[in-house]
Design a protein around this motif. Structure first.
Motif, PDB file in Angstrom:
ATOM      1  N   CYS A 113      -4.001  -9.101   2.303  1.00  0.00           N
ATOM      2  CA  CYS A 113      -3.601  -8.168   3.365  1.00  0.00           C
ATOM      3  C   CYS A 113      -4.333  -6.827   3.234  1.00  0.00           C
ATOM      4  CB  CYS A 113      -2.091  -7.952   3.344  1.00  0.00           C
ATOM      5  SG  CYS A 113      -1.504  -7.022   1.934  1.00  0.00           S
ATOM      6  N   ASP A 114      -4.232  -6.006   4.268  1.00  0.00           N
ATOM      7  CA  ASP A 114      -4.929  -4.710   4.299  1.00  0.00           C
ATOM      8  C   ASP A 114      -4.479  -3.805   3.152  1.00  0.00           C
ATOM      9  OD1 ASP A 114      -6.120  -5.644   6.527  1.00  0.00           O
ATOM     10  OD2 ASP A 114      -4.940  -4.456   7.952  1.00  0.00           O
ATOM     11  N   ILE A 115      -3.199  -3.854   2.843  1.00  0.00           N
ATOM     12  CA  ILE A 115      -2.675  -2.967   1.795  1.00  0.00           C
ATOM     13  C   ILE A 115      -3.284  -3.340   0.439  1.00  0.00           C
ATOM     14  CG2 ILE A 115      -0.574  -2.265   0.560  1.00  0.00           C
ATOM     15  CD1 ILE A 115       0.954  -2.658   3.204  1.00  0.00           C
ATOM     16  N   CYS A 116      -3.363  -4.629   0.164  1.00  0.00           N
ATOM     17  CA  CYS A 116      -3.931  -5.058  -1.119  1.00  0.00           C
ATOM     18  C   CYS A 116      -5.446  -4.819  -1.162  1.00  0.00           C
ATOM     19  CB  CYS A 116      -3.639  -6.539  -1.373  1.00  0.00           C
ATOM     20  SG  CYS A 116      -1.908  -6.854  -1.719  1.00  0.00           S
ATOM     21  N   GLU A 117      -6.089  -4.882   0.006  1.00  0.00           N
ATOM     22  CA  GLU A 117      -7.537  -4.662   0.076  1.00  0.00           C
ATOM     23  C   GLU A 117      -7.895  -3.194  -0.175  1.00  0.00           C
ATOM     24  OE1 GLU A 117     -10.067  -6.540   0.390  1.00  0.00           O
ATOM     25  OE2 GLU A 117      -9.713  -8.305   1.631  1.00  0.00           O
ATOM     26  N   SER A 118      -6.999  -2.300   0.269  1.00  0.00           N
ATOM     27  CA  SER A 118      -7.320  -0.879   0.236  1.00  0.00           C
ATOM     28  C   SER A 118      -7.374  -0.327  -1.185  1.00  0.00           C
ATOM     29  CB  SER A 118      -6.269  -0.107   1.052  1.00  0.00           C
ATOM     30  OG  SER A 118      -6.397   1.259   0.814  1.00  0.00           O
ATOM     31  N   GLU A 119      -8.503   0.273  -1.536  1.00  0.00           N
ATOM     32  CA  GLU A 119      -8.669   0.870  -2.877  1.00  0.00           C
ATOM     33  C   GLU A 119      -7.799   2.112  -3.023  1.00  0.00           C
ATOM     34  OE1 GLU A 119     -10.041   0.077  -5.796  1.00  0.00           O
ATOM     35  OE2 GLU A 119     -10.311  -1.877  -4.851  1.00  0.00           O
ATOM     36  N   LYS A 120      -7.550   2.799  -1.871  1.00  0.00           N
ATOM     37  CA  LYS A 120      -6.722   4.007  -1.910  1.00  0.00           C
ATOM     38  C   LYS A 120      -5.303   3.704  -2.382  1.00  0.00           C
ATOM     39  CE  LYS A 120      -8.898   6.722   1.734  1.00  0.00           C
ATOM     40  NZ  LYS A 120      -8.772   7.105   3.133  1.00  0.00           N
ATOM     41  N   GLY A 164      -1.715   2.514  -9.181  1.00  0.00           N
ATOM     42  CA  GLY A 164      -0.964   2.128 -10.374  1.00  0.00           C
ATOM     43  C   GLY A 164       0.528   2.012 -10.153  1.00  0.00           C
ATOM     44  N   ILE A 165       0.970   2.194  -8.900  1.00  0.00           N
ATOM     45  CA  ILE A 165       2.408   2.077  -8.617  1.00  0.00           C
ATOM     46  C   ILE A 165       2.646   0.877  -7.704  1.00  0.00           C
ATOM     47  CG2 ILE A 165       4.477   3.252  -7.784  1.00  0.00           C
ATOM     48  CD1 ILE A 165       3.076   5.895  -8.189  1.00  0.00           C
ATOM     49  N   PHE A 224       5.435   5.910   0.927  1.00  0.00           N
ATOM     50  CA  PHE A 224       4.907   5.294  -0.286  1.00  0.00           C
ATOM     51  C   PHE A 224       3.438   4.938  -0.092  1.00  0.00           C
ATOM     52  CE2 PHE A 224       4.204   1.291  -2.723  1.00  0.00           C
ATOM     53  CZ  PHE A 224       4.266   1.861  -3.984  1.00  0.00           C
ATOM     54  N   LYS A 225       2.616   5.347  -1.049  1.00  0.00           N
ATOM     55  CA  LYS A 225       1.168   5.153  -0.875  1.00  0.00           C
ATOM     56  C   LYS A 225       0.573   4.132  -1.844  1.00  0.00           C
ATOM     57  CE  LYS A 225       1.057   8.320   2.269  1.00  0.00           C
ATOM     58  NZ  LYS A 225       1.101   7.854   3.654  1.00  0.00           N
ATOM     59  N   GLY A 226       1.427   3.398  -2.527  1.00  0.00           N
ATOM     60  CA  GLY A 226       0.907   2.395  -3.462  1.00  0.00           C
ATOM     61  C   GLY A 226       0.904   1.007  -2.851  1.00  0.00           C
ATOM     62  N   ARG A 227       0.935   0.000  -3.722  1.00  0.00           N
ATOM     63  CA  ARG A 227       0.943  -1.379  -3.235  1.00  0.00           C
ATOM     64  C   ARG A 227       2.340  -1.985  -3.344  1.00  0.00           C
ATOM     65  NH1 ARG A 227      -4.796  -3.318  -5.903  1.00  0.00           N
ATOM     66  NH2 ARG A 227      -6.094  -2.633  -4.162  1.00  0.00           N
ATOM     67  N   TYR A 228       2.526  -3.102  -2.669  1.00  0.00           N
ATOM     68  CA  TYR A 228       3.840  -3.747  -2.637  1.00  0.00           C
ATOM     69  C   TYR A 228       3.786  -5.114  -3.316  1.00  0.00           C
ATOM     70  CZ  TYR A 228       5.044  -0.367   0.996  1.00  0.00           C
ATOM     71  OH  TYR A 228       5.293   0.774   1.697  1.00  0.00           O
ATOM     72  N   HIS A 229       4.983  -5.607  -3.610  1.00  0.00           N
ATOM     73  CA  HIS A 229       5.105  -7.009  -4.014  1.00  0.00           C
ATOM     74  C   HIS A 229       6.364  -7.563  -3.352  1.00  0.00           C
ATOM     75  CE1 HIS A 229       4.146 -10.455  -6.542  1.00  0.00           C
ATOM     76  NE2 HIS A 229       5.452 -10.628  -6.616  1.00  0.00           N
ATOM     77  N   HIS A 255      -3.342  -3.126 -13.668  1.00  0.00           N
ATOM     78  CA  HIS A 255      -3.105  -1.928 -14.500  1.00  0.00           C
ATOM     79  C   HIS A 255      -1.988  -1.062 -13.928  1.00  0.00           C
ATOM     80  CE1 HIS A 255      -6.711  -3.211 -16.483  1.00  0.00           C
ATOM     81  NE2 HIS A 255      -7.380  -3.149 -15.330  1.00  0.00           N
ATOM     82  N   ILE A 256      -0.871  -1.680 -13.662  1.00  0.00           N
ATOM     83  CA  ILE A 256       0.280  -0.975 -13.068  1.00  0.00           C
ATOM     84  C   ILE A 256       0.969  -0.118 -14.144  1.00  0.00           C
ATOM     85  CG2 ILE A 256       2.537  -1.294 -11.952  1.00  0.00           C
ATOM     86  CD1 ILE A 256       0.122  -2.060 -10.175  1.00  0.00           C
ATOM     87  N   THR A 257       1.304   1.114 -13.769  1.00  0.00           N
ATOM     88  CA  THR A 257       2.005   1.998 -14.710  1.00  0.00           C
ATOM     89  C   THR A 257       3.477   2.189 -14.327  1.00  0.00           C
ATOM     90  OG1 THR A 257       1.249   3.889 -13.420  1.00  0.00           O
ATOM     91  CG2 THR A 257      -0.053   3.306 -15.375  1.00  0.00           C
ATOM     92  N   GLU A 258       3.778   2.015 -13.030  1.00  0.00           N
ATOM     93  CA  GLU A 258       5.168   2.166 -12.593  1.00  0.00           C
ATOM     94  C   GLU A 258       5.534   1.077 -11.587  1.00  0.00           C
ATOM     95  OE1 GLU A 258       6.199   5.933 -10.790  1.00  0.00           O
ATOM     96  OE2 GLU A 258       8.221   5.237 -10.287  1.00  0.00           O
ATOM     97  N   VAL A 259       6.705   0.487 -11.803  1.00  0.00           N
ATOM     98  CA  VAL A 259       7.215  -0.498 -10.848  1.00  0.00           C
ATOM     99  C   VAL A 259       8.500   0.064 -10.235  1.00  0.00           C
ATOM    100  CG1 VAL A 259       8.233  -2.801 -10.591  1.00  0.00           C
ATOM    101  CG2 VAL A 259       6.198  -2.502 -12.005  1.00  0.00           C
TER     102      VAL A 259
END
Lengths: 197, 244
Positions: free
Chosen positions: A69-76, A80-81, A100-105, A135-139
Motif C-alpha cells: 500500500c501507499d503508506i508502506c511504500e512511503s519512506e516518509k 520507526g513507529i 499519526f505519521k508512521g506506519r500501520y499494522h 527497525h521499529i522503536t515504538e509500537v
C-alpha cells in the motif's frame, strides 16, 4: 416492484450492503437508474476496476490496489513507529484524524475464545517480523477499549516486552462528551488517567 | 413469557447490523442467552462488556425461544480490568469457564454467588488467586466432577493425604501411594482448605484442577477444548510468581 430480472438482482445485491435493507436498496437502485449517466455508469466502471485491483497489502494488511500500500511504500512514513489497529476501518479513522505519521499494522480482528480466534488467525507473527525488519522503536497499540481488544493488546505487549517501547491510546471523556451521559467504565478510566492542567 | 433477574454478562456476539446476542449467567435462570435490540449502538455497546453486572428483563412468546433482553447496567467491571493484564486474564478465564462448563437455563445460585464475589474482588491480587482456585473447585463440583478429599480412597484414613487419583478425583494417602506415585497428582494442602495458601501452593493446586477440567470435564462436554483464556490466566499467574 421492479419488472426486470436484472434490476431485481441488483436490488437484492444492494440490500446486502451494510445500512441498506430491501426497501432502501430499491430506492437507491431507482435513484441510480434515474441518474444513469451521472452515477450508474461511473459507479459500475469504478466497481469493476476496484473488483479487479483491490487487495490487502502484503506488509500491513491495509486495503489498496497494489501489493504494497501507499503508506508502506512511503519512506516518509518509516519513522520507526508502528500503530497496531484491529481493522482497516480503524486505520482509515486514524488517517482521517491526520495525527499519526508512521506506519500501520492491521491485525484483522482480535483474540476471541468465543469465536476460536487465536494468534495464528491474526497477523501477529507478521507484526513480530516487522518490528525487527523495519527497525521499529515504538509500537502503539491502538486497539478497541473492549475486553477482547485489550486482551489482544496485552498478548502483543507480552510478546514485544523489552524489545520496543509499547504505548496504548488513552481512554476517557470523548470530545463533546457530557459526564452525565458517560458509562461508569469510561468515567473510571478517565479518572484514573487524569492529568495536571 | 417474561421474567426479570440479575446476572453476569459472559459473552456478546454481534447479530445483524444493530443487535447483539448475549449470554448472561443469572441467579434464578442460570446461563441464559437472548437478543439485545440495538446492542451494538454507541449507547449500549459499552455496557455489554463481559463481566458486567446487569439487571435483565427477558421476554419471548414461548419459553424455548431465544427471546429478547432489555438490559440495565448495575456495575461495569471492564474498566477496572482493562489496564491490568492479570485482572483481565482472570476475568476472561472466569467468564469463559462458566460459558464452557455450565448447561443453559439451569440455575446454580451457589456458583453464581461465588462468581459474583470473585469478580468483585478483581484487582486485589493478594486474595484473587485463592478465590479463583475455590471457584474452579466449585465449578468442578457443579458439573459433577467434584474432588473428594475427605479421606484416602484406598485405606480410608484422613492422615497424610498428599495425592489425588487422576481417575476418580479422590485423595490418596502417602502410605498407600507406593507403586502409583508417578501416576498420581499432587494434592497441595490448600485444596483441602489447609496450608499457608502461598502463591506456589495455589499454582500447584491450579495444575491439579486444570487436569480435571481438561481431562475429565471437557471430554464430557462433547470433547471440546478447554478455553484458552483459562490457560492464559494460569500462565500469567505462574510467570508473575516466578518473576524476581
Amino acid at each position: 416492484m421492479s419488472s426486470t430480472k436484472d434490476i431485481d438482482t441488483l436490488i437484492e445485491l444492494m440490500a446486502k450492503l451494510p445500512g441498506l435493507g430491501p426497501r432502501s436498496a430499491r430506492r437507491a437502485v431507482l435513484h441510480l437508474i434515474r441518474k444513469r449517466a451521472l452515477l450508474l455508469a461511473p459507479l459500475a466502471d469504478s466497481m469493476q476496476t476496484v473488483a479487479a485491483t483491490a487487495r490487502e497489502c502484503l506488509n500491513c494488511g491495509n486495503v489498496g490496489t497494489s501489493d504494497i500500500c501507499d503508506i508502506c511504500e512511503s519512506e516518509k512514513r518509516a519513522n520507526g513507529i508502528l500503530c497496531v489497529v484491529e481493522d482497516v476501518s480503524d486505520l482509515w479513522a486514524m488517517e482521517r484524524a491526520n495525527v499519526f505519521k508512521g506506519r500501520y499494522h492491521v491485525l484483522g480482528g482480535t483474540l476471541s475464545a468465543l469465536d476460536a480466534i487465536g494468534p495464528e488467525e491474526l497477523r501477529i507473527p507478521r507484526l513480530i517480523d516487522r518490528v525487527t525488519s523495519e527497525h521499529i522503536t515504538e509500537v502503539i497499540l491502538a486497539l478497541n477499549a473492549t475486553i477482547d481488544g485489550q486482551t489482544t493488546a496485552h498478548y502483543i505487549a507480552d510478546l514485544l516486552e523489552n524489545r520496543v517501547t509499547l504505548t496504548s491510546l488513552a481512554q476517557g471523556v470523548p470530545i463533546g462528551g457530557e459526564l452525565d451521559y458517560l458509562d461508569d467504565g469510561t468515567i473510571t478510566a478517565a479518572m484514573n488517567a487524569r492529568k495536571p492542567i | 413469557m417474561e421474567w426479570r433477574d440479575q446476572g453476569i454478562l459472559l459473552s456478546v456476539r454481534r447479530h445483524g447490523e444493530t443487535s447483539a446476542i448475549i449470554d448472561v449467567f443469572t441467579i434464578e435462570h442460570g446461563r441464559h442467552a437472548g437478543i439485545v435490540r440495538g446492542g451494538t449502538s454507541r449507547k449500549i455497546a459499552p455496557i455489554l462488556q463481559p463481566g458486567a453486572q446487569l439487571d435483565v428483563s427477558w421476554r419471548a412468546r414461548l419459553e424455548d425461544h431465544l427471546g429478547s433482553y432489555t438490559v440495565e447496567p448495575l456495575r461495569s467491571r471492564a474498566a477496572a480490568a482493562l489496564s491490568d493484564r492479570l485482572s483481565l486474564a482472570g476475568l476472561n478465564a472466569v467468564t469463559a469457564l462458566i460459558a464452557f462448563a455450565l448447561p443453559e437455563r439451569e440455575a446454580n445460585p451457589h456458583l453464581y454467588k461465588m462468581s459474583e464475589q470473585l469478580l468483585d474482588l478483581l484487582g486485589q491480587h493478594d486474595v484473587w488467586p485463592l478465590a479463583y482456585l475455590r471457584f474452579e473447585i466449585a465449578l468442578l463440583e457443579a458439573t459433577g466432577m467434584g474432588l473428594d478429599l475427605s479421606a484416602c480412597a484406598v485405606s480410608g484414613t484422613n492422615e497424610n493425604l498428599i495425592y489425588i487419583s487422576p481417575r476418580t478425583g479422590r485423595a490418596v494417602s502417602e502410605q498407600v501411594a507406593g507403586p502409583w506415585v508417578n501416576k498420581l497428582l499432587p494434592l497441595p494442602p490448600i485444596l483441602k482448605g489447609e496450608g499457608t495458601g502461598s502463591d506456589a501452593e495455589i499454582e500447584q493446586a491450579l495444575q491439579t484442577t486444570g487436569y480435571f477440567l481438561k481431562e475429565k470435564l471437557a471430554p464430557n462436554l462433547g470433547n471440546r477444548t478447554l478455553p484458552e483464556a483459562r490457560g492464559r490466566y494460569v500462565d500469567l499467574f505462574s510467570r508473575q510468581i516466578t518473576r524476581p
